[in-house]
Scaffold this active site. Structure first.
Site, short mmCIF file in Angstrom:
data_model
loop_
_atom_site.label_atom_id
_atom_site.label_comp_id
_atom_site.label_asym_id
_atom_site.label_seq_id
_atom_site.Cartn_x
_atom_site.Cartn_y
_atom_site.Cartn_z
N LYS A 63 0.86 -1.18 0.00
CA LYS A 63 0.00 0.00 0.00
C LYS A 63 0.89 1.23 0.00
O LYS A 63 1.91 1.28 0.71
CB LYS A 63 -0.89 -0.02 1.24
CG LYS A 63 -1.91 1.10 1.36
CD LYS A 63 -2.75 0.91 2.61
CE LYS A 63 -3.82 1.96 2.80
NZ LYS A 63 -4.65 1.71 4.00
N SER B 87 -9.40 1.52 3.41
CA SER B 87 -8.65 2.32 2.46
C SER B 87 -7.63 1.53 1.65
O SER B 87 -7.06 2.03 0.69
CB SER B 87 -7.93 3.43 3.21
OG SER B 87 -7.00 2.91 4.16
N SER C 70 -9.63 -0.93 7.32
CA SER C 70 -8.98 -0.75 6.03
C SER C 70 -8.18 -1.94 5.53
O SER C 70 -7.76 -1.95 4.37
CB SER C 70 -8.08 0.49 6.08
OG SER C 70 -8.87 1.65 6.19
#
Length: 633
Positions: A116, A191, A215
Site C-alpha cells: 500500500k 482504504s 482498512s
C-alpha cells in the site's frame, strides 16, 4: 504448481506485455524473456517452483507485470497500482544469485509483493495517494518494509488507497478510483482497496495494507481475501503514513490463510520506534505457520454477535451468507452461541481519528525532509486533493488542538470497549466473536458505502480477521469477521485455516482471468447464420476481462415492421428461460453494440446456457432460437 499456473510464454507476448509499463509516472522497461503465468499461485507453489529451478524470481516479476499490463489499465481497468518499482528486476536478480549459491532467506525469498502506498520506501515515493506527496521519497523504509526486504521479498509496486487512508472506497487524487475485480462498477473497499484488488487479481503473491478502522478487513471482504487486523502492538506502524496512531496497524492481505501466515511471521515483532510494541517484551512471538491446524474448529467456541448483523433490508443478504458460514463452522466442530451485546452503545465515542489525524500527519511530514508540504492545511491551500475528500479534509483540519477534553474522553472510552468485549468473551469462554466484516456488499462507484462494523477491533486493539464467507446472488464477495482477545492472533488465523481447508471459499474474479500466451484471453467468438424464410446472421464476441458481450446482428426475410426484437435469454439448451438483454429493438433489422453480463449470466455463458431468440409478429413466441456457445473463464 498446477499446469494452469505455470506456463512458458513467448517472447512475442512479452514484448507486448512487458516492453513498456507506465503507472502514475513510474516507467518500467522489461526485457522480453521467458515467463510464467502466476494466476492464483500460492507462495508455497511459487517457492517450490523456484527451489526446483523451474522458474526464477526475475521470471515471476515478469509474469506479474504481464498481468498488471493486461488488467490494471486495460480490459477492466482495475486501476489498483500507483507505481511500479523500477528496481524490481534487479532486486529479483540479486535474490536469484543468492539462491544459486544456496542462500535462501525463507519462504518469501524472491517472491513479488505489493505495498500500500502509505508504507515508507527509501527508494520510491510514498504518496498516500496524495498529489501533494507525489514526489516525496522518505529517508528510510518502514519497519515492516525493512523486514520484508530482509526476508527476501521483491517489492513489485505500490497500490492505490483512499487518499491519506481517510475512507473506505479507495479514491485518491493521485491514483484515481480503484475498481473491484468482481464487478468493476463497484468499489473494492478501503482504504487498502488497491492492495485488495491487486491481490485478488493476482498482481502479486501477497500484499500489505493498513487498518485504522476496517482498512485491511473491508478490502479483504470485498475481494474474497483473508486479512488480519493484528493485535495493536504485535507489529510496528513506524514508517506508515499515520491516520491515527492510537488505532493504526499494518498487515497483509492474502488469497490463502497459509500465505497470510507467512506474511505475518515475516513482519511482526517489537520495534523501539513504536511504543505500542513494548507489549511484546518478555513474550514469545506467535508462530503463525506453525499454528495452522485443520482441526482448529473442533472444540472451539464462537459467539455470534447478533447486534452487528443489522436490521435494515440492505443488511439481510450479507447477514444470511455470514450466518451460513458460521453454521458451517459449527458443523466442523465449533460450538456457536448467540452473544447479546449492544455494540453501538459500547463503541460510541471511542474513535480517535478526528482528534489525531491532523497532528499525526504534521509529525510524519516533519520527519520526511523530502515532503513538499508540511500539513493538511498546505494540501488544502494548494488544492492538491481529490474533490471527494474535500469536506472530510476541511473538517479534520478544523481541529484546533492535540489535547482536548473530547479527545481524552474518547481515549478513556477505549478501556470501556476493551472491558466490555473481554467480559462478553470470558463469560462464555469464547475463542472468537463472529459478525459480518461489513453488513452491505460493495457499493457502486460514486455511491456511499454503508454497513461498516470496523470500530470494535479498532477501538479495543483486539485482533480481528476477515475471511471469505461467500457471494451475493450477483457475485459480490461477502466477508465474515472473527475477533479474539489480545495476542490470540494465531488462534484466529488457525480457525480461519480450518474453515478454509473444508470450504475452499476462494474464487478468483471473472474480470482478471488467467493469461493466454502472456496476454488477456481473446474474446470468445461465435458466427451466426441461420436458415429459413426469416434468417439471423452476424457475430457475438464475449470478453471475460470486461464482462461485455459484443454483438453485430442482421435479420433478413422479414421487414422491419414485422420484427419484434432479438433477445438474449438465460436457459437450458432445450427449455425456456428469462430475457436478460434486448439486443435488437422492435422494428429494426440490424443492430450492433455491447451487453454487460451479470455474474449469474457469465456463469450461464461459461456453461453454454444462453440463447438468442428472434420474435416476429407472425411468431411472437420465437421465430428463431440460436444457442450461444460459451467458453470457460
Amino acid at each position: 504448481m498446477s499446469r494452469q499456473r505455470l506456463r512458458l510464454l513467448s517472447a512475442r507476448s512479452l514484448a507486448h506485455a512487458l516492453g513498456l509499463s507506465l503507472l502514475a509516472g513510474a516507467l518500467f522497461i522489461a526485457p522480453a524473456t521467458a515467463q510464467i503465468e502466476v494466476y492464483e499461485a500460492t507462495i508455497q507453489e511459487l517457492q517450490a517452483a523456484l527451489t526446483a529451478g523451474r522458474v526464477t524470481s526475475v521470471q515471476l516479476v515478469e509474469a506479474y507485470l504481464a498481468r498488471i499490463d493486461a488488467y490494471d489499465q486495460r480490459g477492466p481497468a482495475l486501476n489498483a497500482l500507483i507505481s511500479l518499482n523500477p528496481r524490481a528486476h534487479a532486486d529479483a536478480g540479486t535474490l536469484d544469485r543468492e539462491r544459486s549459491r544456496g542462500d535462501v532467506r525463507g519462504p518469501l525469498h524472491g517472491i513479488p509483493i505489493i505495498l500500500k502506498d502509505n508504507y515508507d520506501t527509501f527508494d520510491m515515493p510514498t504518496t498516500g495517494g496524495s498529489v501533494a506527496l507525489a514526489s516525496s521519497v522518505p529517508p528510510d523504509d518502514a519497519f515492516q518494509v525493512r523486514k520484508l526486504r530482509e526476508a527476501g521479498a521483491v517489492i513489485l509496486g505500490k497500490s492505490n488507497l483512499h487518499e491519506l487512508a481517510l475512507g473506505i472506497t479507495s479514491i485518491s487524487g493521485l491514483g484515481g478510483q480503484t475498481r473491484n475485480p468482481y464487478d468493476p462498477t463497484r468499489n473494492p473497499g478501503g482504504s487498502s482497496g488497491g492492495t485488495g484488488t491487486a491481490i485478488a487479481a493476482s498482481f502479486g503473491a501477497i500484499g500489505w495494507g493498513s487498518d485504522t478502522c476496517g482498512s485491511i478487513r473491508i478490502p479483504s471482504a470485498h475481494n474474497n481475501l483473508f486479512g488480519l487486523r493484528p493485535t495493536k502492538g504485535l507489529s510496528s506502524i513506524d514508517g506508515i503514513i499515520p491516520l491515527a496512531h492510537t488505532q493504526d496497524v499494518g498487515g497483509p492481505l492474502a488469497r490463502s490463510v497459509t500465505d497470510l501466515a507467512i506474511g505475518l511471521d515475516a513482519t511482526i515483532g517489537p520495534d523501539p520506534a513504536d511504543p505500542a510494541t513494548r507489549m511484546l517484551e518478555g513474550r514469545e512471538l506467535p508462530q503463525f505457520v506453525q499454528s495452522l491446524d485443520p482441526g482448529a474448529l473442533r472444540g472451539a467456541r464462537i459467539g455470534l454477535l447478533t447486534a452487528s448483523f443489522g436490521e435494515a433490508t440492505e443488511d439481510r443478504e450479507s447477514g444470511r451468507i455470514v450466518r451460513t458460514a458460521v453454521a458451517r463452522m459449527g458443523e466442523l466442530g465449533a460450538t456457536v452461541v448467540d452473544v447479546d451485546l449492544d455494540v453501538d452503545s459500547l463503541a460510541r465515542g471511542s474513535s480517535v481519528i478526528g482528534f489525531e489525524f491532523k497532528f499525526d500527519l504534521i509529525d510524519y511530514l516533519a520527519a520526511t525532509p523530502d515532503a513538499p508540504v508540511r500539513s493538511l492545511g498546505d494540501v488544502l491551500e494548494r488544492g492538491q486533493y481529490h474533490a471527494a475528500l474535500e469536506s472530510r479534509f476541511r473538517r479534520q483540519n478544523g481541529v484546533e488542538s492535540r489535547d482536548s477534553e473530547a479527545y481524552r474522553t474518547a481515549l478513556q472510552r477505549r478501556s470501556v470497549v476493551q472491558e466490555g468485549l473481554r467480559r462478553a468473551m470470558e463469560e462464555q469462554d469464547l475463542d472468537a466473536l463472529a459478525y459480518p466484516t461489513i453488513r452491505r456488499k460493495a457499493a457502486r462507484i460514486g455511491d456511499p458505502q454503508r454497513g461498516s462494523a470496523c470500530q470494535l477491533s479498532a477501538s479495543s486493539g483486539f485482533p480481528a480477521i476477515s475471511l471469505p464467507a461467500g457471494f451475493t446472488d450477483d457475485g459480490i464477495p461477502v466477508g465474515l469477521e472473527l475477533m479474539g482477545l489480545p495476542l490470540d492472533d494465531a488462534r484466529l488465523v488457525a480457525l480461519a485455516y480450518a474453515y478454509e481447508q473444508d470450504v475452499a471459499p476462494r474464487r478468483p474474479p471473472d474480470f482478471a482471468p488467467a493469461l493466454e500466451d502472456g496476454l488477456a484471453p481473446a474474446p470468445v467468438q461465435q458466427r451466426i447464420s441461420t436458415e429459413g424464410v426469416v434468417r439471423l446472421a452476424g457475430q457475438l464476441a464475449f470478453d471475460w476481462s470486461t464482462g461485455l458481450l459484443g454483438f453485430d446482428l442482421a435479420i433478413s426475410g422479414a421487414p422491419g415492421p414485422e420484427v419484434l426484437g432479438v433477445y438474449l435469454h438465460r436457459g437450458s439448451p432445450d427449455g425456456a428461460g428469462p430475457v436478460i438483454h434486448r439486443l435488437m429493438a422492435s422494428g429494426r433489422v440490424t443492430q450492433s453494440g455491447h451487453a454487460a453480463l451479470a455474474a449469474v449470466d457469465r456463469t450461464a455463458f461459461a456453461a453454454s446456457r444462453l440463447y438468442l431468440q428472434v420474435n416476429t409478429r407472425a411468431n411472437p413466441d420465437g421465430e428463431i432460437r440460436v444457442p450461444v456457445r460459451g467458453g470457460a473463464r
